[in-house]
Design an enzyme around this catalytic site. Structure first.
Site, PDB file in Angstrom:
ATOM      1  N   ASP A   1       0.816  -1.205   0.000  1.00  0.00           N
ATOM      2  CA  ASP A   1       0.000   0.000   0.000  1.00  0.00           C
ATOM      3  C   ASP A   1       0.852   1.258   0.000  1.00  0.00           C
ATOM      4  O   ASP A   1       2.073   1.212   0.223  1.00  0.00           O
ATOM      5  CB  ASP A   1      -0.944   0.009   1.203  1.00  0.00           C
ATOM      6  CG  ASP A   1      -0.205  -0.016   2.536  1.00  0.00           C
ATOM      7  OD1 ASP A   1       0.776  -0.777   2.646  1.00  0.00           O
ATOM      8  OD2 ASP A   1      -0.609   0.717   3.469  1.00  0.00           O
TER       9      ASP A   1
ATOM     10  N   GLU B   1       0.112  -1.162   5.626  1.00  0.00           N
ATOM     11  CA  GLU B   1       1.217  -0.732   6.485  1.00  0.00           C
ATOM     12  C   GLU B   1       1.018   0.695   6.949  1.00  0.00           C
ATOM     13  O   GLU B   1       1.362   1.051   8.077  1.00  0.00           O
ATOM     14  CB  GLU B   1       2.541  -0.869   5.711  1.00  0.00           C
ATOM     15  CG  GLU B   1       3.789  -0.632   6.545  1.00  0.00           C
ATOM     16  CD  GLU B   1       4.260   0.824   6.585  1.00  0.00           C
ATOM     17  OE1 GLU B   1       5.180   1.133   7.357  1.00  0.00           O
ATOM     18  OE2 GLU B   1       3.686   1.651   5.830  1.00  0.00           O
TER      19      GLU B   1
END
Length: 493
Positions: free
Chosen positions: A82, A149
């Site tokens: 991400d 994350e």
């Protein structure tokens, strides 16, 4: 998988840059990584790599050793899928929709009006390029690609540690060339939630929008030491100072787009007696001038503007307005303590990342960090006191503890030797005031020998994000040499 090259044509390593460019065309905001997961899944299938996905949606791809290295220890390479999807309000581009326009500026690569996604597209592209190149010697590899994350390491927290076979974990999410990272800060999220009474506006009241913009922002861990402006705090200060001389009532206050980015923008709507509108505008400008001077060295472009607005909600009462502005003033933001182990490194900090108005409630979301787990309770106590004094409540979410340095690590020794051999200079061994997934994965897989490194990435989490092209080449060479070193016959890490 053939990758069209455009802006990056001619850059080496070609395969790395091809994968990186492909990632810029794939939406991958936190918690919505399905398109990039499918991209990686198709790539793994094309190359015949075994792929596993855990219940948290994290991926583990197993890559066989190159000939002659089959008996080497398994090495885990790790990064996250991400990215923070920030954009300038006027930009036609949007990372959340897979629209990142790459711009080469000398030795730097950046994006036009948005975050670039080098954090952590660099890791994913490097893993893919390394795994598919049969000419690069390495032992068995596992590619750990986590999700979410950027929102509290959610993917790592949900990671199934039983999938890890390696005893060495190489995190590729560091952002400083020439530095080998051996530790990181733990973090805790807090939400101060205050509900307060509203009442009808006074007769002849007008609504004004007060907006703060132009701050540099940046990563609330890596960039917190620079003393940059926090748009929510700036807005609260300007309103509070103006309120002391010209009464008004607050209708809404919102700011920030990401919990781990220093807010660059914030806006409030206020209700003021029409006869005092000019006075309020002047009072806000007086406060803004002082604020601009305070941040003249760190955020020379910061601005506070006042415009006419429409309000469909009743404002908070006079008492509620005073209380809410006091609460914003009391929320701590910035470095709180320096590391006793590494010169110039922040040990403990907190950052007010988001302010949100929802009905009668104002929520102030902070992210507090420390490499000293015992220091965080004092920070949380201060935020709890803010909530109590405002008649609200505090929600606390502990994300993960710190990753404690191990300067006797065999992986560190091997990486240090590889670095010196390549560049004929000493690397800097350090820790970072940010969250790395090593802290969480290391708890799930006891005994892991962990290290982290990467190229030079500046202003991550903001539209000013950029990555140094020459340091990407250095990062690539170091990664290739390191996995070679770890898998040489007789090597036991």
């Amino acid at each position: 998988m053939a990758v069209e090259m455009t802006t990056l044509t001619g850059l080496e390593p070609r395969s790395f840059w091809g994968h990186f460019e492909a990632l810029t065309r794939i939406p991958r905001p936190s918690r919505h990584e399905e398109p990039v997961i499918e991209h990686v899944r198709a790539w793994a299938a094309e190359h015949g790599f075994e792929l596993h996905q855990d219940a948290g949606r994290n991926l583990v791809i197993r890559v066989p050793a190159t000939p002659g290295r089959e008996s080497a220890p398994v090495v885990s390479l790790q990064g996250h899928l991400d990215m923070v999807c920030e954009r300038e309000p006027s930009s036609p581009n949007d990372p959340a929709e897979g629209r990142i326009a790459l711009v080469r500026d000398g030795d730097w690569l950046k994006a036009d009006g948005t975050t670039l996604g080098a954090d952590d597209g660099v890791a994913i592209a490097a893993m893919m390029a390394l795994a598919e190149d049969a000419s690069l010697p390495h032992g068995p590899l596992e590619l750990l690609m986590t999700v979410a994350e950027e929102v509290g390491l959610e993917g790592a927290n949900a990671f199934d540690g039983s999938l890890v076979e390696g005893r060495v974990l190489v995190n590729l999410d560091s952002e400083e060339d020439g530095k080998l990272t051996v530790g990181c800060a733990g973090s805790t999220d807090t939400w101060v939630r205050v509900e307060a009474s509203r009442d009808a506006p006074v007769a002849d009241a007008v609504a004004l929008a007060v907006t703060v913009s132009g701050g540099l922002g940046g990563h609330s861990g890596m960039n917190i030491e620079y003393g940059r402006s926090n748009a929510i705090k700036v807005l609260g200060r300007a309103l509070r100072e103006a309120h002391a001389t010209v009464p008004f009532r607050l209708v809404s206050l919102d700011g920030g787009k990401s919990r781990n980015a220093i807010p660059r923008d914030a806006a409030a709507v206020v209700s003021v007696d029409g006869a005092r509108e000019a006075d309020l505008r002047a009072a806000i400008e007086t406060a803004a001038a002082t604020i601009r001077d305070a941040f003249s060295k760190t955020d020379s472009g910061i601005d506070v503007t006042v415009d006419a607005a429409e309000s469909t909600s009743d404002p908070w009462t006079d008492a509620a307005t005073t209380m809410l502005l006091d609460a914003i003033a009391l929320v701590p933001t910035g470095p709180l303590a320096m590391s006793p182990d590494f010169d110039g490194l922040v040990e403990t900090s907190t950052s007010l990342g988001e302010a949100m108005t929802d009905g009668d409630r104002l929520t102030l979301h902070s992210l507090s960090r420390s490499s000293n787990d015992s220091a965080l309770p004092e920070v949380i106590a201060a935020l709890d006191a803010v909530a109590r004094l405002a008649g609200g409540e505090l929600e606390v979410k502990h994300n993960y503890g710190g990753w404690r340095p191990d300067l006797d690590s065999p992986a560190l020794a091997a990486l240090h030797a590889s670095y010196e051999g390549l560049f004929d200079e000493e690397p800097i061994v350090t820790a970072v005031h940010a969250g790395l997934e090593t802290a969480v994965i290391g708890d799930k897989v006891p005994g892991l020998d962990m290290i982290s490194f990467g190229p030079q990435i500046e202003a991550p989490h903001s539209p000013d994000e950029r990555v140094s092209i020459p340091t990407v080449e250095r990062f690539w060479r170091l990664l290739v040499a390191f996995v070679d070193e770890l898998s040489k016959p007789g090597k036991d890490t």
